[in-house]
Design an enzyme around this catalytic site. Sequence first.
Site, PDB file in Angstrom:
ATOM      1  N   HIS A 194       0.814  -1.209   0.000  1.00 33.53           N
ATOM      2  CA  HIS A 194       0.000   0.000   0.000  1.00 33.53           C
ATOM      3  C   HIS A 194       0.850   1.262   0.000  1.00 33.53           C
ATOM      4  O   HIS A 194       0.485   2.265  -0.620  1.00 33.53           O
ATOM      5  CB  HIS A 194      -0.935  -0.018   1.210  1.00 33.53           C
ATOM      6  CG  HIS A 194      -1.983  -1.080   1.116  1.00 33.53           C
ATOM      7  ND1 HIS A 194      -2.810  -1.407   2.148  1.00 33.53           N
ATOM      8  CD2 HIS A 194      -2.324  -1.899   0.094  1.00 33.53           C
ATOM      9  CE1 HIS A 194      -3.630  -2.380   1.770  1.00 33.53           C
ATOM     10  NE2 HIS A 194      -3.343  -2.693   0.532  1.00 33.53           N
ATOM     11  N   ARG A 301     -11.286  -6.141 -11.139  1.00 33.40           N
ATOM     12  CA  ARG A 301     -11.256  -7.315 -10.265  1.00 33.40           C
ATOM     13  C   ARG A 301     -12.567  -7.417  -9.490  1.00 33.40           C
ATOM     14  O   ARG A 301     -13.076  -6.415  -8.984  1.00 33.40           O
ATOM     15  CB  ARG A 301     -10.090  -7.213  -9.271  1.00 33.40           C
ATOM     16  CG  ARG A 301      -8.713  -7.187  -9.916  1.00 33.40           C
ATOM     17  CD  ARG A 301      -7.647  -7.051  -8.842  1.00 33.40           C
ATOM     18  NE  ARG A 301      -6.298  -7.119  -9.363  1.00 33.40           N
ATOM     19  CZ  ARG A 301      -5.584  -6.065  -9.732  1.00 33.40           C
ATOM     20  NH1 ARG A 301      -6.106  -4.855  -9.631  1.00 33.40           N
ATOM     21  NH2 ARG A 301      -4.357  -6.213 -10.192  1.00 33.40           N
ATOM     22  N   ARG A 336     -13.052  -9.330 -14.930  1.00 34.41           N
ATOM     23  CA  ARG A 336     -12.493 -10.654 -14.702  1.00 34.41           C
ATOM     24  C   ARG A 336     -13.381 -11.424 -13.740  1.00 34.41           C
ATOM     25  O   ARG A 336     -13.746 -10.918 -12.680  1.00 34.41           O
ATOM     26  CB  ARG A 336     -11.079 -10.536 -14.124  1.00 34.41           C
ATOM     27  CG  ARG A 336     -10.363 -11.873 -13.955  1.00 34.41           C
ATOM     28  CD  ARG A 336      -8.947 -11.672 -13.420  1.00 34.41           C
ATOM     29  NE  ARG A 336      -8.934 -11.275 -12.016  1.00 34.41           N
ATOM     30  CZ  ARG A 336      -7.820 -10.990 -11.332  1.00 34.41           C
ATOM     31  NH1 ARG A 336      -6.653 -11.048 -11.938  1.00 34.41           N
ATOM     32  NH2 ARG A 336      -7.884 -10.641 -10.066  1.00 34.41           N
ATOM     33  N   GLU A 437      -2.103 -16.213 -18.563  1.00 32.94           N
ATOM     34  CA  GLU A 437      -1.184 -16.058 -17.438  1.00 32.94           C
ATOM     35  C   GLU A 437      -0.538 -17.379 -17.041  1.00 32.94           C
ATOM     36  O   GLU A 437       0.299 -17.433 -16.146  1.00 32.94           O
ATOM     37  CB  GLU A 437      -1.918 -15.465 -16.232  1.00 32.94           C
ATOM     38  CG  GLU A 437      -3.173 -16.234 -15.849  1.00 32.94           C
ATOM     39  CD  GLU A 437      -4.024 -15.521 -14.824  1.00 32.94           C
ATOM     40  OE1 GLU A 437      -3.482 -14.716 -14.045  1.00 32.94           O
ATOM     41  OE2 GLU A 437      -5.247 -15.771 -14.797  1.00 32.94           O
ATOM     42  N   ASN A 460       2.060 -10.741 -14.396  1.00 33.86           N
ATOM     43  CA  ASN A 460       2.490 -11.037 -13.027  1.00 33.86           C
ATOM     44  C   ASN A 460       2.577 -12.545 -12.800  1.00 33.86           C
ATOM     45  O   ASN A 460       3.602 -13.070 -12.354  1.00 33.86           O
ATOM     46  CB  ASN A 460       1.515 -10.424 -12.023  1.00 33.86           C
ATOM     47  CG  ASN A 460       1.390  -8.922 -12.183  1.00 33.86           C
ATOM     48  OD1 ASN A 460       2.138  -8.298 -12.928  1.00 33.86           O
ATOM     49  ND2 ASN A 460       0.443  -8.340 -11.499  1.00 33.86           N
ATOM     50  N   ASP A 461       1.493 -13.261 -13.097  1.00 28.58           N
ATOM     51  CA  ASP A 461       1.500 -14.705 -12.911  1.00 28.58           C
ATOM     52  C   ASP A 461       2.268 -15.419 -14.021  1.00 28.58           C
ATOM     53  O   ASP A 461       2.903 -16.446 -13.770  1.00 28.58           O
ATOM     54  CB  ASP A 461       0.073 -15.245 -12.840  1.00 28.58           C
ATOM     55  CG  ASP A 461      -0.499 -15.183 -11.430  1.00 28.58           C
ATOM     56  OD1 ASP A 461       0.303 -15.052 -10.483  1.00 28.58           O
ATOM     57  OD2 ASP A 461      -1.721 -15.259 -11.270  1.00 28.58           O
ATOM     58  N   ARG A 471       7.126 -14.050  -6.514  1.00 27.54           N
ATOM     59  CA  ARG A 471       7.756 -12.724  -6.509  1.00 27.54           C
ATOM     60  C   ARG A 471       7.569 -11.968  -5.206  1.00 27.54           C
ATOM     61  O   ARG A 471       8.234 -10.950  -4.990  1.00 27.54           O
ATOM     62  CB  ARG A 471       7.227 -11.870  -7.661  1.00 27.54           C
ATOM     63  CG  ARG A 471       5.783 -11.477  -7.520  1.00 27.54           C
ATOM     64  CD  ARG A 471       5.280 -10.905  -8.827  1.00 27.54           C
ATOM     65  NE  ARG A 471       3.893 -10.529  -8.675  1.00 27.54           N
ATOM     66  CZ  ARG A 471       3.443  -9.315  -8.905  1.00 27.54           C
ATOM     67  NH1 ARG A 471       4.257  -8.365  -9.265  1.00 27.54           N
ATOM     68  NH2 ARG A 471       2.174  -9.036  -8.767  1.00 27.54           N
ATOM     69  N   CYS A 508      -2.516  -6.642 -19.051  1.00 27.94           N
ATOM     70  CA  CYS A 508      -3.012  -5.976 -17.846  1.00 27.94           C
ATOM     71  C   CYS A 508      -2.092  -6.195 -16.650  1.00 27.94           C
ATOM     72  O   CYS A 508      -2.428  -5.790 -15.544  1.00 27.94           O
ATOM     73  CB  CYS A 508      -4.418  -6.454 -17.511  1.00 27.94           C
ATOM     74  SG  CYS A 508      -4.556  -8.233 -17.226  1.00 27.94           S
TER      75      CYS A 508
END
Length: 577
Positions: A194, A301, A336, A437, A460-461, A471, A508
């Site tokens: 955050h 999301r 998604r 992904e 990312n994935d 990660r 994305c």
Amino acid sequence: MSLWLSGIGVSRGIAIARVQKAHGGDLDVPEYRLAVGDVESEIARFVDAHAHAKTQLREVRARIPEGTPGDIAAFIDTHILMMDDRSITESTAAHIRDGRINAETALIRTRDALISVFEQMDDAYLRTRRDDVEHVCSRILRILLRSERQISARSEHGEPAVGVADDVTPADIILLAQQQVAAFVTEYGGPLSHTAILARSLGIPAVVGLRDARRLLRDNETVIVDGEAGHVLADPDTQALGFYRDKQRQHERHRAGLVRLKGRDAVSRDGVPIRLLANIELPEDARVAEESGAQGVGLYRTEFLYMNRKELPSEEEQYDAYARIVSAVSGTITIRTLDLGADKQVDSGRSHGPLPTNPALGLRAIRLCLKEPELFRIQVRALLRASAHGRVQIMLPMISNLQEFRQAATLIETARAELRAEGRPFAENVPIGAMIEVPAAAIAAPMLARHARFFSIGTNDLIQYTLAIDRVDDEVNYLYDPLHPAVLHLIRHTIESGRGAGIPVAMCGEMAGDPRFTRLLLGLGLTDFSMHPNSILEIKQIVVESDIARLRAAMTGALDSGDPQTLRDRIAELDAP
């Protein structure tokens, strides 16, 4: 003597200022047993501290100035809502009553149990929501212990300072930003923490994950913070000061120049239009995205509707939430479907046995939805109904083979037939796409492209699965390499497969919003980028200054060299003027 420290750079910019450390950061929590007659008064003490903490957050929320990015307020709203979460209040009261323990110890047990759930989540972004639990519980703990943390954005000389702390909560950041803090340095956190998200949103240079920062840096000593490289230089000499002051001026000129791009189309120098989309979570984010020049939403999301609750959200609750966000977006919005796993109790608490050893490879996302078709059916019906309010695309996460995609498409068609029979309005031609992904999906992209209406690459994935690393694991995240030849081969193959089938391909994941990779991705043929709204102008500037034909020619054969260093040299050349 100068001291050079390195952490994780998460928000670009150079700050040169004196250190102001947060004091009272560590909490000494007592643990003791209660007499039977003291249990109810101890629960009352916890209830009072909880109410006080909620009042504090509401006061912070009320002080957020007009024009502040929407995601700032959203973090505070999340914390206020979490204060009402029964998993915190009822669980803590139960620990006090059942164990006859003090409120502080009971709250820590509640906190640790909730954090363990978040840490097992598959989505790296969602895992960072553990921070919300940590921050909310810490605020209540401090009130119980009467130990308020003191953190200031100003040095003893009254100048903007570099705040140094173990971590910084969203409420802290709002207060410090109002005091014009020069930069943040924290001991914990990562690129998706955050602190990182809020620092980027507010344009504050930040370095996180710099262990022992509070011990190594002294109050009031001058430091240089490089928020892009992740460097902190304490007690710099004259030469270093001169060098970084020049970099500071360059960065400020660069940021000032981005404003002029707000009304400009994202078209390259050689006339190629590029679509810049936003990743969002709340209706308020849609306004921020549009103000930043986003042409739509490339990722919305839906997991937050399912989390921290005992019952599944109903179709009506989901429909209301989706309809609000769809109505708030002027362009296309890609939603998604559920990307949680069975280990998160999304099925109203029914047990599936022990938690999986590696939930990222277990029953999650589309796998869970196909195993629990009623769970999927309710969400799909709500999404289809919301499509009557705008241009909706439905994206299926973690597709690994054609059978999964076709099975999901059949369930969606069944939901369409139900809505027609019921006379409920919905858009008949909602595109169904696949999130690429999983390496298997990238390799099988030519087959998937014959059935999907669009692709979106979740880097990312894709990177994690390709390189077999987590990660967010400090022990191995140094291996997380977006430029690994295998990763780039999969990205190129997916883009070319989509182009060959005539379907759009977006990205994305984090790579899409990272300016270090923009020209590389343009050279690989990517034309649709989806990112955090605050990255859009930065990426747009690179697009309008780029000659895409030259970039694509430069990348021809580059991935086939077989030499990682040659590949990196070629990529570096793409950014050369």
